[in-house]
Structures are given as C-alpha cells and as structure tokens.
Design a protein around this motif. Structure first.
Motif, PDB file in Angstrom:
ATOM      1  N   THR A 182       1.167  30.850  -3.956  1.00 28.50           N
ATOM      2  CA  THR A 182      -0.072  30.774  -3.494  1.00 28.50           C
ATOM      3  C   THR A 182      -0.830  31.728  -4.237  1.00 28.50           C
ATOM      4  OG1 THR A 182      -0.107  30.940  -1.894  1.00 28.50           O
ATOM      5  CG2 THR A 182      -0.245  28.686  -1.925  1.00 28.50           C
ATOM      6  N   GLY A 183      -0.260  32.948  -4.540  1.00 26.04           N
ATOM      7  CA  GLY A 183      -1.156  34.635  -4.311  1.00 26.04           C
ATOM      8  C   GLY A 183      -1.522  34.868  -3.288  1.00 26.04           C
ATOM      9  N   CYS A 184      -1.440  33.527  -1.700  1.00 29.85           N
ATOM     10  CA  CYS A 184      -2.124  34.090  -0.769  1.00 29.85           C
ATOM     11  C   CYS A 184      -1.546  34.749   0.558  1.00 29.85           C
ATOM     12  CB  CYS A 184      -2.867  33.055  -0.355  1.00 29.85           C
ATOM     13  SG  CYS A 184      -4.444  32.542  -1.342  1.00 29.85           S
ATOM     14  N   VAL A 185       0.281  34.954   0.090  1.00 34.03           N
ATOM     15  CA  VAL A 185       0.852  34.977   0.932  1.00 34.03           C
ATOM     16  C   VAL A 185       1.666  36.278   0.828  1.00 34.03           C
ATOM     17  CG1 VAL A 185       3.228  34.600   2.388  1.00 34.03           C
ATOM     18  CG2 VAL A 185       1.946  32.943   1.494  1.00 34.03           C
ATOM     19  N   GLU A 186       1.634  37.235   1.007  1.00 33.37           N
ATOM     20  CA  GLU A 186       2.821  38.805   0.336  1.00 33.37           C
ATOM     21  C   GLU A 186       3.846  38.682   1.781  1.00 33.37           C
ATOM     22  OE1 GLU A 186       1.546  43.611   1.241  1.00 33.37           O
ATOM     23  OE2 GLU A 186       0.239  42.546   2.050  1.00 33.37           O
ATOM     24  N   PHE A 187       4.720  39.842   1.262  1.00 36.57           N
ATOM     25  CA  PHE A 187       6.172  39.880   1.834  1.00 36.57           C
ATOM     26  C   PHE A 187       6.804  41.078   1.994  1.00 36.57           C
ATOM     27  CE2 PHE A 187       6.076  35.745  -0.440  1.00 36.57           C
ATOM     28  CZ  PHE A 187       7.827  34.668   0.696  1.00 36.57           C
TER      29      PHE A 187
ATOM     30  N   TYR B 230       0.919  38.605  10.512  1.00 36.04           N
ATOM     31  CA  TYR B 230       1.951  38.987  10.259  1.00 36.04           C
ATOM     32  C   TYR B 230       2.521  38.289  10.522  1.00 36.04           C
ATOM     33  CZ  TYR B 230       6.892  41.786  10.389  1.00 36.04           C
ATOM     34  OH  TYR B 230       7.592  41.503  10.641  1.00 36.04           O
ATOM     35  N   PHE B 231       4.123  37.832  10.217  1.00 39.82           N
ATOM     36  CA  PHE B 231       4.957  37.338  10.958  1.00 39.82           C
ATOM     37  C   PHE B 231       6.313  37.932  10.079  1.00 39.82           C
ATOM     38  CE2 PHE B 231       1.927  34.363   9.959  1.00 39.82           C
ATOM     39  CZ  PHE B 231       0.839  33.865  11.106  1.00 39.82           C
TER      40      PHE B 231
ATOM     41  N   LYS C 287       4.503  24.049   6.524  1.00 40.09           N
ATOM     42  CA  LYS C 287       3.914  22.697   5.615  1.00 40.09           C
ATOM     43  C   LYS C 287       2.198  23.697   6.259  1.00 40.09           C
ATOM     44  CE  LYS C 287       2.924  18.967   4.293  1.00 40.09           C
ATOM     45  NZ  LYS C 287       1.860  18.721   4.631  1.00 40.09           N
ATOM     46  N   LEU C 288       2.222  23.395   7.781  1.00 43.12           N
ATOM     47  CA  LEU C 288       0.714  23.780   8.092  1.00 43.12           C
ATOM     48  C   LEU C 288       0.174  25.120   7.378  1.00 43.12           C
ATOM     49  CD1 LEU C 288      -1.738  23.581   9.664  1.00 43.12           C
ATOM     50  CD2 LEU C 288      -0.010  24.410  11.847  1.00 43.12           C
ATOM     51  N   MET C 289       0.534  26.162   7.294  1.00 47.38           N
ATOM     52  CA  MET C 289      -0.178  27.028   6.476  1.00 47.38           C
ATOM     53  C   MET C 289      -0.091  27.404   4.708  1.00 47.38           C
ATOM     54  SD  MET C 289       0.320  29.955   8.391  1.00 47.38           S
ATOM     55  CE  MET C 289       1.304  30.493  10.138  1.00 47.38           C
ATOM     56  N   LEU C 290       0.908  26.053   3.897  1.00 44.36           N
ATOM     57  CA  LEU C 290       0.574  25.396   2.869  1.00 44.36           C
ATOM     58  C   LEU C 290      -1.356  24.422   3.169  1.00 44.36           C
ATOM     59  CD1 LEU C 290       1.239  26.038  -0.152  1.00 44.36           C
ATOM     60  CD2 LEU C 290       2.949  23.256   0.561  1.00 44.36           C
ATOM     61  N   ASP C 291      -1.248  23.780   4.152  1.00 44.56           N
ATOM     62  CA  ASP C 291      -1.913  23.790   3.671  1.00 44.56           C
ATOM     63  C   ASP C 291      -3.432  23.575   3.989  1.00 44.56           C
ATOM     64  OD1 ASP C 291      -0.472  20.820   4.070  1.00 44.56           O
ATOM     65  OD2 ASP C 291      -0.556  20.388   6.148  1.00 44.56           O
ATOM     66  N   LEU C 292      -3.665  24.971   5.358  1.00 50.58           N
ATOM     67  CA  LEU C 292      -4.598  26.009   5.297  1.00 50.58           C
ATOM     68  C   LEU C 292      -5.023  26.996   3.976  1.00 50.58           C
ATOM     69  CD1 LEU C 292      -3.826  26.979   9.190  1.00 50.58           C
ATOM     70  CD2 LEU C 292      -4.970  26.360   8.457  1.00 50.58           C
ATOM     71  N   ILE C 293      -3.981  26.905   3.790  1.00 51.25           N
ATOM     72  CA  ILE C 293      -4.301  27.955   1.967  1.00 51.25           C
ATOM     73  C   ILE C 293      -5.248  26.962   1.327  1.00 51.25           C
ATOM     74  CG2 ILE C 293      -2.964  28.630   0.332  1.00 51.25           C
ATOM     75  CD1 ILE C 293      -1.103  30.090   1.891  1.00 51.25           C
ATOM     76  N   GLU C 294      -4.572  26.030   0.935  1.00 50.45           N
ATOM     77  CA  GLU C 294      -4.917  24.616   0.145  1.00 50.45           C
ATOM     78  C   GLU C 294      -6.712  24.631   0.648  1.00 50.45           C
ATOM     79  OE1 GLU C 294      -1.691  21.429   0.197  1.00 50.45           O
ATOM     80  OE2 GLU C 294      -1.106  22.333  -1.162  1.00 50.45           O
ATOM     81  N   LYS C 295      -6.483  23.898   1.984  1.00 49.33           N
ATOM     82  CA  LYS C 295      -8.064  23.737   2.452  1.00 49.33           C
ATOM     83  C   LYS C 295      -9.129  24.864   2.356  1.00 49.33           C
ATOM     84  CE  LYS C 295     -10.273  22.558   6.235  1.00 49.33           C
ATOM     85  NZ  LYS C 295     -10.200  22.063   7.877  1.00 49.33           N
TER      86      LYS C 295
ATOM     87  N   LYS D  93      -5.395  34.174   4.286  1.00 48.28           N
ATOM     88  CA  LYS D  93      -3.527  35.063   4.096  1.00 48.28           C
ATOM     89  C   LYS D  93      -2.915  35.694   4.775  1.00 48.28           C
ATOM     90  CE  LYS D  93      -6.374  36.544   0.023  1.00 48.28           C
ATOM     91  NZ  LYS D  93      -7.331  37.948  -0.671  1.00 48.28           N
ATOM     92  N   ILE D  94      -1.632  35.492   4.694  1.00 47.59           N
ATOM     93  CA  ILE D  94      -1.109  35.989   6.043  1.00 47.59           C
ATOM     94  C   ILE D  94       0.193  36.495   5.217  1.00 47.59           C
ATOM     95  CG2 ILE D  94      -1.279  34.008   7.552  1.00 47.59           C
ATOM     96  CD1 ILE D  94       1.305  32.385   5.655  1.00 47.59           C
ATOM     97  N   ALA D  95       1.664  37.258   5.632  1.00 51.83           N
ATOM     98  CA  ALA D  95       2.447  38.217   5.794  1.00 51.83           C
ATOM     99  C   ALA D  95       3.136  38.139   6.006  1.00 51.83           C
ATOM    100  CB  ALA D  95       2.067  39.727   5.431  1.00 51.83           C
ATOM    101  N   PHE D  96       5.121  38.009   5.385  1.00 51.32           N
ATOM    102  CA  PHE D  96       5.927  37.451   6.062  1.00 51.32           C
ATOM    103  C   PHE D  96       7.164  38.793   5.494  1.00 51.32           C
ATOM    104  CE2 PHE D  96       4.628  33.408   5.306  1.00 51.32           C
ATOM    105  CZ  PHE D  96       4.353  32.515   6.635  1.00 51.32           C
ATOM    106  N   SER D  97       7.795  39.189   6.374  1.00 51.03           N
ATOM    107  CA  SER D  97       9.088  39.415   6.330  1.00 51.03           C
ATOM    108  C   SER D  97       9.875  39.291   7.015  1.00 51.03           C
ATOM    109  CB  SER D  97       8.713  41.324   7.165  1.00 51.03           C
ATOM    110  OG  SER D  97       9.780  40.992   8.484  1.00 51.03           O
ATOM    111  N   LEU D  98      10.997  39.092   5.778  1.00 52.00           N
ATOM    112  CA  LEU D  98      11.928  37.878   6.052  1.00 52.00           C
ATOM    113  C   LEU D  98      13.749  38.988   6.216  1.00 52.00           C
ATOM    114  CD1 LEU D  98      10.369  36.443   4.633  1.00 52.00           C
ATOM    115  CD2 LEU D  98      12.495  33.981   4.176  1.00 52.00           C
ATOM    116  N   SER D  99      14.110  39.116   6.891  1.00 58.42           N
ATOM    117  CA  SER D  99      15.175  40.331   7.280  1.00 58.42           C
ATOM    118  C   SER D  99      16.496  39.062   6.126  1.00 58.42           C
ATOM    119  CB  SER D  99      16.286  39.404   7.825  1.00 58.42           C
ATOM    120  OG  SER D  99      16.612  38.256   8.555  1.00 58.42           O
TER     121      SER D  99
END
Length: 425
Positions: A97-102, A7-8, A53-61, A67-73
């Motif tokens: 991608t469906g591999c990211v949760e907000f 989570y980031f 971009k790196l996260m997208l590359d990893l998901i495509e690979k 899978k990862i998660a974010f919260s954005l203020s």
C-alpha cells in the motif's frame, strides 16, 4: 498539523522445551516445536490475521491519510515462514500500500546491544535482510529490543547509518520535558529520537479492558479528547505498543477492534492530527533538544529499566555465561549451531527468569512456559551447558579436519618435489 505515530512490535520467541540435567550431552534439540507452532497459530488467528485485515481496510478507506509502522523480529518472521505463511502474505499486502513502514531491529529480539557491538550489528543486518527478502523494504529507522536505549547504543545505531531510533519517554529521564516532540541523541546528534507517550499508549495496550480503571470504558471520542487537551505546542504523539494488543492481550470481546476501526475517523473529524510513519516524522519535524541517557532504559514495567531481564543474580549469570561463547561462535560454521546461537539470545529467556511478581506480574506471565523463574533459569542453563559442549566438539572437529588437510597438502608438495627431482633418461 500535529502527528500521531502508530508503531507496533511483532515478536514471538522460540520457546525452549523441558530440558533436564540428564539430557546434557545426549539431546541437542532445545526448542519446543509443538508449543511454538501452537502459540504462533493461536496468535495468528486471534491477532495477526484479523488485525492486518482491519489495517488494510482502514488504508483502503482513508488512503495515504492513515499510516502505521511495524518492526518484526527475525524469530517471528521465521516462525511465520514455518507455521503461518499466510501471515507473511497479509503483511506483504500492507507493504504494497505504501502506507506502512518497516523498522530495523535485532534478528533474535536480543539484548546484544548491551554486550557486543559486533554481534549487535550482525543481528540487525540479518533482520534487515529478511525484511528486504519478504517485503521488499529497506528500514531507515531503528527500534531496539524492548525499546532499550542509551547514549552508547545510539552511537552504534548512528554508526550503522540509521536516521532515527525509537525509545521510551521514561519519567526519570524526561523530568519536566514532554515526549511529544522530536529529540536527538546527546552523543550522536545526527540520530533523531522518537519517544513513546507511555500514558496514552498504555491506555490502549494495558488499561483498555480494565473495568476497575476510572476511565473505563475507553471510547474513541474520549481518546481524541485527550489528544486535543494536550499542550497546543506539542507536536507528536508516539503510540508504541505490542501488536498482540489487538485480539490477544485485549480480546475481541473487549471491543478493541471496534475502537481501532473507529479511531481514524474520530481523529480526522475532530482533531488537527494526522497519521505519519516514523520516517515521515523525522522528515517533517525539527528536534527541540538532545536527550542524554547514560544508563539504559526500556519500555518494560514501572521502572522503565533493564530489571525485567537483568534484575537478579540468575538473569545476570545466564546472560554472562551465554555471551562468554561469542568469541568461539565467530569460528563456528555449522548452520544448526549458528541458528541455535541466535535463538538462545532471545530476551524472553531472561524475562521468564524475572522475580518481580508484584505490580507487573501479569505481564511477565504472558505465554510463560515455566512455573517459576527458578525453573526457567535451570532449564536455560541446562540447554546452555549442552550447547557449549556441542560448540567445543564442533571446533575441535574443525581443527582436526584442518590439521589433516594441512598434512595432506604437505605430503602432496613433498611428492611434487620428489617428482621434479627425478632425472628423466
């Protein structure tokens, strides 16, 4: 299988401009547009864009295996819209991608949960609406500002319908227990709790480039070895950190991007861990016990408490004075005043007033525009004094305007009655 939950936190405040005592009553522009634009662009180029971009590359690979998660203020999303719309597009690609949760949080990255349930709920609803607008996702998991958590806060979060909340696995709360399980709120058992493994998280977020650290350099082989060395019964490792870890706190030259790029492969080939989002963790694991937290905890500093924001008289004075305006703000309709009210609640303003300049000093200096916490306090209080004057003036004008309207209505009603009483020949 065991789970890694990555989570980031993504946040940037609107920093205040230098606001002098003599500006009070004369200048109502409080924020340093140049500094905010410059810093946002700098972090976008060093962190947000290359890391996305790196996260997208990893998901495509690796597909749905990574899978990862974010919260954005809300404040960082608003700045993206103003200064770096391409960052929003990069997050949209990740969302698709469906591999990211907000996750949900407060719009202003505020500490409203400590003061007002009404204001807290309003800000969460604003942030969620923005996530829905920008990324087409509706959060089901909550993350409070700086992982601030208590039983009282969990009750509010549960009442808003969230399935789980993220928090800190603070030593003074956990005791002998491990953060590597799912827990529940003691006061609202329907709310699940995911607790940060602060040792393994901070190995990446804070110690990665520290050449004085006895474990330096940190390699993916070493890190996965630590994962494998955990008690076999432990189920979940929650790696929670600021997104600025990648490229900003830890510069590209430290090898942090290479570490992130290689980590999934090392996990898949040499461990029985899988990557899950917080919602998936809640669905796939059972909580082992309730966690009672009477006094608020956070993920900040060694103490894991609120002293980074409310640890001295200046901070408490500024915080109390700010929220004394809440009742008045409920009647304010002016969009600029409403926006300023949001931005003045951002926790960073109080963080800059912290006097803990010892083991955690470097952390408190991150993009801090002030030479001392005392300067931060004086500047904030000057802004707040002018803001209060503007709020009072606006409410007085509203009342006067409302009074004039009532007088006009009364005059019209009297005229209508007069006309009705006229005898038509």
């Amino acid at each position: 299988m065991k789970a890694i939950c990555f989570y980031f936190q993504v946040h940037q405040p609107y920093r205040l401009r230098q606001y002098r005592f003599f500006d009070i009553g004369k200048n109502h522009n409080y924020f340093d547009d140049f500094a905010n634009r410059t810093i946002l662009r700098k972090v976008a180029d060093k962190c947000y864009l290359p890391t996305n971009k790196l996260m997208l590359d990893l998901i495509e690979k690796y597909g749905s295996k990574f899978k990862i998660a974010f919260s954005l203020s809300g404040t960082v999303m608003t700045q993206f819209k103003e200064y770096a719309p391409e960052v929003i597009e990069s997050f949209r690609k990740l969302a698709d991608t469906g591999c990211v949760e907000f996750l949900a949080e407060t719009y202003a990255h505020s500490m409203s949960s400590l003061k007002s349930e009404t204001e807290f709920k309003r800000q969460v609803e604003s942030q969620v609406a923005m996530v829905q607008e920008l990324f087409g996702k509706t959060p089901t998991i909550f993350r409070n500002t700086e992982l601030i958590y208590s039983d009282d806060i969990s009750d509010m979060v549960a009442a808003m319908g969230y399935k789980a909340q993220l928090s800190e696995g603070a030593k003074h709360i956990m005791g002998w227990r491990s953060p590597n399980y799912l827990y529940t709120s003691a006061s609202s058992p329907q709310l699940k709790l995911l607790l940060k493994n602060f040792t393994l998280s901070d190995d990446i977020a804070f110690r990665f480039s520290n050449q004085g650290w006895e474990e330096w350099p940190l390699t993916t082989e070493k890190f996965v070895g630590w994962l494998n060395a955990l008690n076999p019964s432990e189920e979940i490792v929650n790696l929670f950190m600021d997104y600025e870890t990648f490229g900003e706190h830890q510069w590209k030259e430290t090898g942090i991007f290479d570490f992130l790029r290689k980590l999934p492969e090392q996990v898949f080939e040499n461990s029985d861990f899988q990557f899950l989002t917080p919602a998936e963790v809640v669905d796939q694991f059972q909580p082992i016990s309730p966690m009672h937290v009477r006094y608020p905890i956070s993920w900040a500093d060694e103490e894991r408490d609120l002293t980074a924001w409310l640890g001295n008289e200046m901070q408490n004075e500024a915080f109390d004075r700010l929220y004394q305006l809440e009742e008045k703000m409920k009647n304010v309709s002016d969009p600029k005043l409403r926006h300023d009210w949001n931005l003045l609640q951002t926790s960073d303003h109080f963080y800059y007033q912290c006097t803990k300049w010892f083991s955690d000093g470097d952390v408190h200096k991150y993009f801090n525009p002030y030479e001392s916490p005392y300067d931060a306090f004086i500047n904030f209080m000057n802004v707040l004094a002018d803001f209060k004057l503007e709020v009072d003036k606006h409410l007085a004008d509203q009342k006067s305007s409302s009074g004039n309207i009532h007088e006009e209505i009364e005059q019209l009603e009297a005229k209508i009655k007069e006309l009705k009483d006229l005898k038509v020949p």
